[in-house]
Write a protein that holds these residues in place. Structure first.
Motif, mmCIF file in Angstrom:
data_model
loop_
_atom_site.group_PDB
_atom_site.id
_atom_site.type_symbol
_atom_site.label_atom_id
_atom_site.label_comp_id
_atom_site.label_asym_id
_atom_site.label_seq_id
_atom_site.Cartn_x
_atom_site.Cartn_y
_atom_site.Cartn_z
ATOM 1 N N LEU A 78 0.802 -1.238 0.000
ATOM 2 C CA LEU A 78 0.000 0.000 0.000
ATOM 3 C C LEU A 78 0.833 1.285 0.000
ATOM 4 C CD1 LEU A 78 -3.247 -0.199 2.170
ATOM 5 C CD2 LEU A 78 -3.031 0.201 -0.269
ATOM 6 N N ASP A 98 -10.104 5.550 1.283
ATOM 7 C CA ASP A 98 -9.243 6.167 0.261
ATOM 8 C C ASP A 98 -8.732 5.160 -0.761
ATOM 9 O OD1 ASP A 98 -9.514 8.626 1.372
ATOM 10 O OD2 ASP A 98 -7.564 8.667 2.373
ATOM 11 N N GLU A 99 -8.909 3.871 -0.490
ATOM 12 C CA GLU A 99 -8.407 2.819 -1.393
ATOM 13 C C GLU A 99 -9.582 1.918 -1.788
ATOM 14 O OE1 GLU A 99 -5.294 2.399 -2.525
ATOM 15 O OE2 GLU A 99 -4.452 4.077 -1.377
ATOM 16 N N PHE A 102 -9.159 -1.835 -3.130
ATOM 17 C CA PHE A 102 -8.688 -2.695 -2.039
ATOM 18 C C PHE A 102 -9.837 -3.004 -1.072
ATOM 19 C CE2 PHE A 102 -6.694 -2.297 2.318
ATOM 20 C CZ PHE A 102 -6.103 -3.556 2.336
#
Ligand code: PEP
Ligand code: MG
Length: 299
Positions: A78, A98-99, A102
């Protein structure tokens, strides 16, 4: 009735948790699937792990926590930046939101596991209603995709939050309108309430879950959950401390989750106490002015 569940750091611990008499899994720390890894775990690999845990407790609830990264847990893939204050930084739900690729892979894998047991989804370090709403949107999008693909999941699954910050505890009435349950992470709640780094051994003396401020926050969260009709549990170390378990039961928190080796001792405490004594002690503790006074109320 008290629910006594186990915390898991690894899926392989489920056998021990069963052997030691857990009623379910109150916290599955899923970070084991990502920490120390150079590549993101696939949906299939995650699904296998979540399903294994769900199937091990066909009669009990299984709370799967979404990735709690940052703080002191950094997966290699990450590229998490070095931060001055990692526990106050890019951590837990903040990283996940924010990801999205994922995160959504994990949500999809957990949703698929809901077909194999009473799987509940628990989000760490929530501070704000907006975070819960965003997680729910992602879940709804993944549910649509699963339906389109004809993949089974349980539509009635629950989405809850960990109460780990004073913000969440103080704002729990608002959060209860969006969460199906609360699980109090006292390890972090104590750290953030007292502004004492939980990993700093020099400050160990100051890190005390019996500080009056913590007792009051726990009381508030318990009251709010009761009024909202949602479950409140505690999955931090405080639940494994005999005095802590006594206080929590006295505060009407009747679901505890602890590491499997501590299950027999907590079970003994739960069996030995009388709930009226615990309530009386908790009432006194709520009025106690200092940490030693709180602890004296519980002896
Ligand atoms: C907690 O903060 O109490 C908790 C259970 O989560 P972790 O210890 O994994 O931060
Ligand atoms: Mg925590």
């Amino acid at each position: 009735p008290v629910s006594l569940r186990a915390n898991l750091d690894l899926p392989s611990e489920v056998e021990r948790a069963r052997e030691y008499g857990a009623d379910g899994i109150g916290l599955f720390r899923t970070e084991c699937l990502v920490v120390g890894r150079t590549a993101m775990p696939t949906e299939e690999e995650q699904y296998d792990a979540y399903r294994r845990v769900a199937e091990s407790f066909p009669d009990g609830a299984v709370y799967i926590r979404t990735f709690d990264l940052g703080g002191d847990k950094f997966p290699m893939f990450l590229h998490m930046p070095r931060e001055e204050n990692p526990f106050l930084g890019w951590r837990a739900v903040r990283v996940c939101l924010d990801e999205p690729d994922f995160f959504r892979t994990q949500l999809r894998a957990i949703l698929r596991a809901t077909a194999h047991g009473d799987v509940r989804i628990m989000v760490p370090m929530v501070n704000d209603v907006e975070e819960v709403k965003q997680v729910r949107e992602y879940l709804e999008a993944e549910e649509d995709a699963l339906r389109r693909d004809g993949i089974p999941y349980n539509k009635g699954y629950k989405l809850g939050i960990m109460v780990e910050t004073p913000a969440a505890a103080l704002d729990s009435a608002e959060l209860a309108r969006h969460a199906d349950f609360f699980s109090v992470g006292t390890n972090d709640l104590v750290q953030y309430t007292l502004a004492v780094d939980r990993t700093n051994s020099r400050l160990a003396k100051l890190y005390n879950p019996f500080h009056p401020s913590v007792v009051r926050l726990l009381h508030q969260v318990s009251r709010v959950a009761k009024a909202a009709g949602i479950e409140v549990s505690v999955c931090g170390e405080m639940a494994a401390n005999p005095l802590g378990a006594f206080l929590l039961l006295g505060l009407d928190i009747s679901a505890l989750s602890v590491s499997w080796p501590t299950l027999p001792e907590v079970k003994r405490v739960v069996r030995d106490i009388r709930i009226e004594d615990a309530r009386k002690a908790a009432r006194k503790a709520l009025a106690a002015p200092t940490t030693p006074d709180v602890m004296r109320c519980l002896l």
